[in-house]
Design an enzyme around this catalytic site. Structure first.
Site, PDB file in Angstrom:
ATOM      1  N   LYS A 172       0.838  -1.206   0.000  1.00 44.50           N
ATOM      2  CA  LYS A 172       0.000   0.000   0.000  1.00 44.50           C
ATOM      3  C   LYS A 172       0.872   1.255   0.000  1.00 44.50           C
ATOM      4  O   LYS A 172       0.535   2.267  -0.632  1.00 44.50           O
ATOM      5  CB  LYS A 172      -0.937  -0.003   1.211  1.00 44.50           C
ATOM      6  CG  LYS A 172      -1.875   1.213   1.281  1.00 44.50           C
ATOM      7  CD  LYS A 172      -2.793   1.310   0.075  1.00 44.50           C
ATOM      8  CE  LYS A 172      -3.696   2.549   0.138  1.00 44.50           C
ATOM      9  NZ  LYS A 172      -4.743   2.465   1.159  1.00 44.50           N
ATOM     10  N   LYS A 240      -1.666  11.309   6.217  1.00 37.46           N
ATOM     11  CA  LYS A 240      -1.424  10.254   7.205  1.00 37.46           C
ATOM     12  C   LYS A 240      -0.686   9.094   6.560  1.00 37.46           C
ATOM     13  O   LYS A 240       0.293   8.569   7.104  1.00 37.46           O
ATOM     14  CB  LYS A 240      -2.763   9.786   7.788  1.00 37.46           C
ATOM     15  CG  LYS A 240      -2.665   8.713   8.874  1.00 37.46           C
ATOM     16  CD  LYS A 240      -2.765   7.302   8.342  1.00 37.46           C
ATOM     17  CE  LYS A 240      -4.173   6.972   7.908  1.00 37.46           C
ATOM     18  NZ  LYS A 240      -4.327   5.536   7.499  1.00 37.46           N
TER      19      LYS A 240
END
Length: 294
Positions: A172, A240
């Site tokens: 990811k 984030k």
């Protein structure tokens, strides 16, 4: 069909859990906001727990989709966390975009209880979750993956076991690093084309058939030109995610100069009031800067 629990009913988790229920699974949900939990049950059926542990009691598979490492730690290992009742043979599937470190820690904690854990972050955004067309990248053991694969496929069009625990989260990170420069490049190109007086519909129809084509181009060029950003993957979320990438890069020695630059551009968008805007809002920053200089 499996008895499953779903922890976290945000913009991604809410429809993903719905697809599980529609596929015939016995689903019990939990969310910190009780109203959202009750709304999901009213819409989809199933049941809910008042704590993560209560929701996960007796579940074969427990899914999580929460905000960050701290949230994940709280719902798994905290006082009301479901790892205290994770039954032997059960599998925890985490769809949070989190660190590889916590993925490995939860893997070890699950194994110590005779259960399994998969880190399984997703790509495809809110639209992918709603349409059941997510891409899921998984880290963990093949035996645990085999138990959970059919359930995950309820909301995904691609589910791949990448490697051992942590590999899903690392993949990811690769995904987010790829997207960073791509969106900035698309923003600059669209801004350039508009200022050059081009018919951008014809431009995109042409270049999207060649090497410049991307999902972002196909799905976001119109809204970027229109200045519409009230949807999709929020700027706060991507920053984030970038923070996770930077932490991992410091550990493995990778250099991320373009990602670091784009991260600062997103900080500018946050200062413009765009914390919840879609990540395609990088073009708004260009428009702002050029308006100032004109």
């Amino acid at each position: 069909m499996s008895k499953v629990a779903w922890i976290g009913l945000g913009v991604m988790g809410y429809p993903m859990a719905g697809h599980l229920k529609s596929s015939g699974h016995d689903v019990t949900v939990f969310n910190r906001t009780r109203e959202k939990t009750e709304k999901w049950v009213a819409e989809h059926g199933g049941s809910f727990g008042t704590t993560p542990a209560e929701a996960a009691e007796g579940a074969d598979i427990v899914f999580t989709c929460v905000g960050n490492d701290d949230d994940l730690r709280a719902v798994t290992l905290g006082p009301d966390g479901f790892y205290q009742c994770l039954k032997p043979g059960a599998v925890h599937v985490d769809h949070t975009t989190a660190s590889a470190e916590i993925a490995r820690a939860l893997y070890e904690a699950a194994k110590s209880r005779g259960a399994g854990a998969l880190d399984a972050p997703v790509s495809g955004g809110q639209a992918g979750a709603e349409n059941g067309k997510l891409t899921v990248m998984v880290g963990g053991d093949e035996s645990d993956f085999a138990k959970a694969q059919t359930a995950i496929a309820s909301f995904a069009h691609a589910v791949t076991l990448i490697g051992p625990s942590g590999a899903g989260q690392l993949t990811k990170m690769v995904n987010q690093i790829c997207i960073a420069g791509l969106i900035q490049g698309l923003a600059e190109a669209l801004n350039f084309g508009m200022r050059a007086g081009l018919d951008m519909e014809k431009v995109i129809a042409t270049i999207s058939k060649g090497a410049a084509q991307s999902w972002q181009m196909e799905n976001r060029w119109k809204t970027m030109i229109a200045g519409e950003f009230e949807f999709g993957f929020a700027v706060d979320w991507v920053r984030k995610d970038f923070g996770i990438c930077f932490d991992e890069a410091r550990r493995n020695g990778a250099s991320l100069p373009v990602t670091a630059l784009v991260d600062q551009f997103y900080a500018d968008v946050q200062e413009m009031g765009g914390r919840r805007w879609d990540t395609s809002s990088l073009i708004a920053r260009l428009n702002r800067d050029e308006s100032k200089s004109s």
